[in-house]
Design a protein around this motif. Structure first.
Motif, PDB file in Angstrom:
ATOM      1  N   TRP A  69      -2.399   7.787 -31.389  1.00  0.00           N
ATOM      2  CA  TRP A  69      -2.628   8.705 -30.383  1.00  0.00           C
ATOM      3  C   TRP A  69      -2.037  10.304 -31.644  1.00  0.00           C
ATOM      4  N   TRP A 103      -1.595   9.464 -34.918  1.00  0.00           N
ATOM      5  CA  TRP A 103      -1.609   9.701 -36.352  1.00  0.00           C
ATOM      6  C   TRP A 103      -3.079  10.146 -36.129  1.00  0.00           C
ATOM      7  N   ILE A 104      -4.174   9.789 -35.127  1.00  0.00           N
ATOM      8  CA  ILE A 104      -5.675  10.116 -34.802  1.00  0.00           C
ATOM      9  C   ILE A 104      -6.291  11.464 -35.605  1.00  0.00           C
ATOM     10  N   PRO A 105      -5.222  12.596 -35.303  1.00  0.00           N
ATOM     11  CA  PRO A 105      -5.280  13.937 -35.200  1.00  0.00           C
ATOM     12  C   PRO A 105      -5.118  14.255 -37.014  1.00  0.00           C
ATOM     13  N   PHE A 106      -4.286  13.375 -38.138  1.00  0.00           N
ATOM     14  CA  PHE A 106      -4.195  13.840 -38.465  1.00  0.00           C
ATOM     15  C   PHE A 106      -5.134  13.196 -39.875  1.00  0.00           C
ATOM     16  N   ILE A 159      -4.013  19.696 -34.763  1.00  0.00           N
ATOM     17  CA  ILE A 159      -2.624  19.668 -35.808  1.00  0.00           C
ATOM     18  C   ILE A 159      -1.692  19.288 -35.103  1.00  0.00           C
ATOM     19  N   LEU A 160      -1.333  19.373 -33.835  1.00  0.00           N
ATOM     20  CA  LEU A 160      -0.457  19.786 -32.792  1.00  0.00           C
ATOM     21  C   LEU A 160       0.025  18.566 -32.720  1.00  0.00           C
ATOM     22  N   PRO A 161      -0.525  17.149 -32.448  1.00  0.00           N
ATOM     23  CA  PRO A 161       0.211  16.414 -31.737  1.00  0.00           C
ATOM     24  C   PRO A 161       1.213  15.991 -32.947  1.00  0.00           C
ATOM     25  N   PHE A 162       0.487  16.280 -34.443  1.00  0.00           N
ATOM     26  CA  PHE A 162       1.182  15.437 -35.699  1.00  0.00           C
ATOM     27  C   PHE A 162       2.035  16.626 -35.975  1.00  0.00           C
ATOM     28  N   ALA A 163       2.224  17.084 -35.341  1.00  0.00           N
ATOM     29  CA  ALA A 163       3.721  18.129 -35.615  1.00  0.00           C
ATOM     30  C   ALA A 163       5.368  17.219 -34.764  1.00  0.00           C
ATOM     31  N   MET A 164       4.498  16.273 -33.979  1.00  0.00           N
ATOM     32  CA  MET A 164       5.557  16.145 -33.146  1.00  0.00           C
ATOM     33  C   MET A 164       6.510  15.306 -33.625  1.00  0.00           C
ATOM     34  N   LEU A 179      17.326  13.148 -27.269  1.00  0.00           N
ATOM     35  CA  LEU A 179      16.498  12.643 -25.869  1.00  0.00           C
ATOM     36  C   LEU A 179      17.308  11.783 -25.593  1.00  0.00           C
ATOM     37  N   LEU A 211       9.830  11.847 -30.158  1.00  0.00           N
ATOM     38  CA  LEU A 211       9.148  12.293 -28.870  1.00  0.00           C
ATOM     39  C   LEU A 211       7.654  11.705 -28.188  1.00  0.00           C
ATOM     40  N   PRO A 229       7.989  11.786 -33.781  1.00  0.00           N
ATOM     41  CA  PRO A 229       7.283  10.152 -33.287  1.00  0.00           C
ATOM     42  C   PRO A 229       8.641   9.577 -32.362  1.00  0.00           C
ATOM     43  N   MET A 270      -5.995  13.890 -26.825  1.00  0.00           N
ATOM     44  CA  MET A 270      -4.692  14.754 -27.239  1.00  0.00           C
ATOM     45  C   MET A 270      -4.261  15.521 -26.707  1.00  0.00           C
ATOM     46  N   PHE A 296       5.619  23.018 -33.406  1.00  0.00           N
ATOM     47  CA  PHE A 296       3.994  23.827 -33.196  1.00  0.00           C
ATOM     48  C   PHE A 296       3.650  25.199 -33.914  1.00  0.00           C
ATOM     49  N   ILE A 356       3.281  17.316 -20.601  1.00  0.00           N
ATOM     50  CA  ILE A 356       5.686  17.202 -21.115  1.00  0.00           C
ATOM     51  C   ILE A 356       5.823  18.849 -20.412  1.00  0.00           C
ATOM     52  N   SER A 377       6.955  10.638 -24.981  1.00  0.00           N
ATOM     53  CA  SER A 377       5.747  11.082 -23.874  1.00  0.00           C
ATOM     54  C   SER A 377       5.002   9.550 -23.676  1.00  0.00           C
ATOM     55  N   MET A 417       4.065   8.815 -19.772  1.00  0.00           N
ATOM     56  CA  MET A 417       2.687   8.801 -19.493  1.00  0.00           C
ATOM     57  C   MET A 417       2.256   7.159 -18.635  1.00  0.00           C
TER      58      MET A 417
END
Lengths: 292, 353, 275
Positions: free
Chosen positions: A166, A168-171, A108-113, C229, A117, A115, C25, C255, C32, A121, A125
């Motif tokens: 990356w 969208w995969i979680p959702f 769930i976490l990456p989807f609450a990020m 940002l 951000l 876009p 994931m 989160f 970060i 990221s 990376m």
């Protein structure tokens, strides 16, 4: 008050807000698209030119076609990769248990990020000097070590796609897990008793029953891929050159950076056309579901 | 308390006619059951009395008021729903008190007393602080009842109130309902598809089908004097045998030519003879004109249910449980002409002489 | 015997793939988080061990970045958007769910469709209008455009929740003596409360993360966190330690909210299409 009056009063504020904040601007945008519409000149919109903006975009602007191709390839790749990878992950995670459930929670976490951000990221990376993914890819494929990812048109595009997938995969995985859980276990067990192996069960039983969910997921993802802006803006800002300039980005640049609002509006409306088909398909699926 | 009158009410949704020009007089303090298969219009009829549906045509009267234009809250009826319709976020006490509070029909200070009285009637006193989800199905049903009886409404409306309960509990609750309605003496309309509930609870039963009441009468009349094939077929278990044939010289003759029983009717080319399974007697082969073959014999413990091949048709009959039959055995049958009913095959209407 | 070994092998492979996927994931997020506590020098090395510092957080809230202002803007904009959207959407959803309205399907499809319209299409007229009436770079303006995104979501999502509430309970309340408005207040709102909270949180996340509108109609006073940002792209390159600290401030509250509504997350996103 009688329900017959009340029911219209209840929807009124919402309909007014949706009309004022979405439908009116949509119509207004279309009106702009018929004007020369220079933002910097007084008396906007000025210079009615009919559909000339549209014909200009289609016939005279390689940059427009560049964005069409970028957006098209981007959509195809992100939809295909996200759906396939999510389906695989969902199949792995669906049996349940503590371990798998905790992984689902993490998803769930990456989807609450935001876009935006995610874009930042991924730039981090893939930084050639100290990016984590850069180092990782460099380890796997030595020629890619220390390469400047975002300066290379194809690699920059690849990074954009990766960031999108990356995010969208979680959702999609969670949605597909929901869909898979709804496939009745009796039919799967019946097929197993009838002698089907793992792959045959998936192909003949699971996949057909998952088809409606997959259709919804593919349409939703296509819609969001077609209008991608945030990540690309933060990651590459369309560059290098125009290698990652999506249609949304193209409209933003022409309309607000160069002040050609009329032209930008026409391109924006060209974007609406595929949306209409996708939304129609989506609405059909949703309403068919609702009627059951 | 009041009588309820429906004057030529019709309910249509588009082309679909749920209730078709139906009139009905329900007397003050009467317990009326609307009985019929699903989709027959019985629930719609009740919902129009409650004001939850508006009739397309016709008038609804409660007492001496024409209530078509009144909202449900102003009709002063109480309703018990199939799924109970309890307020899940309120305690049992608050559920029962809600009608009193919202109507302001009782002084605030009296509410606890009234709630306790109603709860006591349905044996819920020790559960007042619980939430509905902490109760069993039967207890939830009692909360719904208590909520209905806490005030004294003009009428009770009950929509399949027992159908979500298991078979055993249903029997208990049925008896409790019967007792309660006797004590309260309030006009009640009760909708069900269960004929046993209808037979046991009703003062009068309205058997509905396709949006019309096909017969209105006491349980006794409905069972022993059905007005048409639909009612004859719907009431009774196993359902009534309906034998195709003709009437020839005061005798009912099957399509296969067997003379079943005498009948006072005049000659008919086509007719249907109705006879209940328990009204057919098995006799020695040859002692009557009727000759049947045993298709299946099922011992239910209480009695033996025989499925018989009578010419081209199959009929059922109930016999004493000590009798033994073997499949394909040939037996004779006797029909009691006073316990047979003759119907018109096309309209389904009863033929009386 | 051999099938048992093979099964065990496959189970190990499966677990391995799941772990790798989870790592892909989660690692960027962890990275970060770590960078946010690294000193300027440590960020530029792939180091796992470092001396944690809070200096980055102090820096982003200080001059010239003043992320605090952006945090306030984001909080106010997202909160006001939700406070307007949820009650309005609840009333409409109730009506759509419980009554048949003339043109109901058309309205619902329109509302659904506006959800999918690219933001760039509707931002252009907003920009022109806001420029004319002086709403550019204001929080009021941001709330208005955010409503465009949030309302369709809220209506469809809450409708899904209300559809799931049995109608019996409401009818019982009507017969018991309630008016329709009393039914909504006394019965529907308490029963739909978990759904309304979920929808509210959902809309809050969307408004909080919104980027394109804020990018276009704000430049100084009303700038929100995601736009903030961009402040950390300096002449000498990106200031990664500060970006990471800002990133944490953006994503950590989301989160927490996402975990609260975990159960309804998927259902909300697809607006009842997948259930």
């Amino acid at each position: 008050m009688r329900d017959n009056t009340l029911k219209y009063l209840l929807v009124m504020p919402a309909v007014v807000i949706v009309f004022a904040t979405a439908i009116w601007p949509l119509i207004q945008s279309f009106r702009y698209s018929l004007f020369q519409g220079r933002l910097t000149r007084p008396g906007f919109p000025q210079g009615y030119i009919g559909f000339e903006n549209y014909t200009w975009a289609v016939s005279q602007e390689p940059a427009f076609w560049n964005s069409v191709i970028v957006t098209g390839v981007y959509t195809l790749l992100t939809v295909a990769l996200t759906v396939l990878l999510s389906l695989g992950l969902a199949l792995l995670l669906v049996p349940g248990g503590r371990f798998r459930m905790s992984i689902q929670t993490i998803l769930i976490l990456p989807f609450a990020m935001s876009p935006a951000l995610i874009g930042v990221s991924f730039r981090f990376m893939f930084n050639p000097e100290f990016g984590l993914f850069d180092a990782f890819f460099g380890l796997l494929i030595p020629p890619l070590a220390d390469i400047s990812w975002l300066s290379d048109p194809i690699l920059a595009f690849a990074v954009c796609v990766m960031a999108d997938v990356w995010g969208w995969i979680p959702f999609l995985t969670l949605v597909l897990i929901g869909g898979l859980a709804a496939v009745p276990s009796e039919t799967i067990e019946a097929a197993q008793v009838d002698g089907a192996g793992g792959w045959q069960v998936f192909r003949d039983i699971t996949l057909p029953q998952l088809a409606p969910v997959l259709a919804v997921v593919i349409i939703l993802k296509s819609i969001f891929s077609l209008k991608t802006f945030d990540q690309v803006y933060m990651l590459t800002n369309g560059g290098p050159g125009t290698a990652t300039q999506t249609l949304s980005h193209y409209v933003y640049f022409n309309g607000l950076k160069y002040g050609q609002l009329g032209y930008a509006a026409s391109v924006a409306w060209l974007m609406v056309i595929p949306m209409i088909f996708l939304t129609y398909a989506y609405a059909k699926l949703v309403f068919r579901k609702a009627q059951q | 308390m009041a009588s309820i009158r429906l004057k030529n009410i019709t309910k249509r949704w588009g082309d679909f006619v749920a209730v078709d020009n139906q009139s009905l007089d329900i007397e003050d303090q009467e317990f009326l059951v609307l009985l019929g298969p699903s989709g027959c219009g019985k629930t719609t009829t009740m919902r129009m009395i409650a004001g939850l549906e508006e009739p397309t045509e016709g008038e609804v009267w409660i007492g001496d008021r024409m209530v078509n234009d009144e909202l449900p809250k102003d009709r002063d009826v109480a309703m018990v729903f199939q799924n109970y319709g309890l307020y899940p976020h309120m305690s049992v006490f608050d559920n029962i008190a809600y009608p009193l509070k919202i109507r302001k029909s009782a002084p605030k200070a009296r509410i606890p007393e009234l709630v306790r009285k109603a709860a006591d009637r349905v044996e819920l006193l020790q559960f007042l602080e619980r939430r509905p989800r902490e109760l069993s199905g039967g207890q939830r049903q009692r909360v719904a009842l208590a909520r209905a009886i806490v005030r004294e409404p003009q009428a009770f409306l009950m929509d399949e109130p027992l159908s979500n309960l298991d078979a055993k509990l249903r029997v208990t609750m049925r008896a409790e309902l019967k007792h309660l309605s006797h004590e309260l003496q309030i006009t009640t309309v009760y909708v069900t598809h269960d004929q046993i509930e209808a037979m046991t609870l009703a003062d009068r039963i309205g058997v509905m089908n396709d949006g019309r009441i096909r017969q209105l009468g006491t349980p006794d009349e409905i069972y022993n004097d059905p007005a048409n094939i639909f009612v004859a077929d719907f009431i009774g278990s196993p359902s009534m045998n309906l034998i195709q044939g003709a009437v020839d010289r005061n005798c009912f003759v099957t399509a296969g030519g067997q003379q079943l029983t005498e009948t006072p009717a005049s000659d008919l080319d086509r007719a249907v003879l109705g006879v209940r399974a328990e009204d057919i007697a098995v006799v020695r082969l040859g002692s009557t004109d009727v000759d049947a073959r045993v298709y299946a014999a099922e011992n239910t413990g209480e009695n033996v249910v025989l499925t018989l091949q009578l010419g081209e048709q199959r009929i059922t009959c109930k016999e004493d449980r000590y009798l033994k039959f073997s499949i394909n055995e040939r037996i004779g049958l006797r029909f009691d002409s006073s316990k047979t009913y003759l119907f018109e095959p096309d309209s389904g209407a009863r033929i009386r002489q | 015997m051999r099938t048992a070994t093979r099964r065990k092998f496959w189970r190990t492979v499966q677990t391995l793939i799941i772990v790798i996927a989870a790592a892909v994931m989660i690692v960027p997020i962890v990275w970060i988080f770590m960078a946010a506590f690294k000193s300027h020098v440590d960020v530029y090395q792939l180091k796992l061990l470092f001396k944690p510092t809070l200096a980055n957080f102090a820096a982003v809230f200080a001059e010239p970045y003043k992320l605090g202002d952006k945090l306030i803007n984001s909080t106010i904009v997202a909160t006001v958007t939700v406070v307007i959207a949820i009650p309005v959407a609840t009333l409409a959803s109730y009506s759509f769910s419980r009554f048949r309205l003339r043109g109901e399907t058309t309205m619902l499809v329109m509302i659904l469709a506006t959800q999918f319209v690219p933001a760039v299409v509707i931002v252009l007229p907003f920009f022109v209008m806001f420029r004319d009436v002086g709403l550019l770079d204001t929080r009021t303006g941001l709330v208005l455009v955010n409503l465009a995104i949030v309302m369709p979501f809220a209506i469809w999502m809450i409708k899904g929740f209300i559809d799931g509430i049995p109608i019996d309970t409401e009818e019982a309340a009507l017969v018991d003596g309630s008016t329709r408005m009393q039914v909504i207040r006394n019965i529907v709102l308490p029963m739909a409360a978990p759904g309304l909270i979920t929808s509210g949180i959902f809309c809050f996340i969307i408004a909080w993360n919104e980027f394109l509108f804020a990018l276009i109609i704000t430049n100084k006073d009303a700038v929100t966190l995601p736009i903030g940002l961009a402040l950390f792209k300096a002449e000498e390159g990106d200031l990664w330690n500060l970006l990471s600290a800002a990133g944490i401030i953006i994503m950590l509250p989301m989160f927490v909210l996402a975990l609260i509504i975990r159960k309804h997350f998927v259902q909300g996103m697809t607006m009842g299409a997948v259930r």
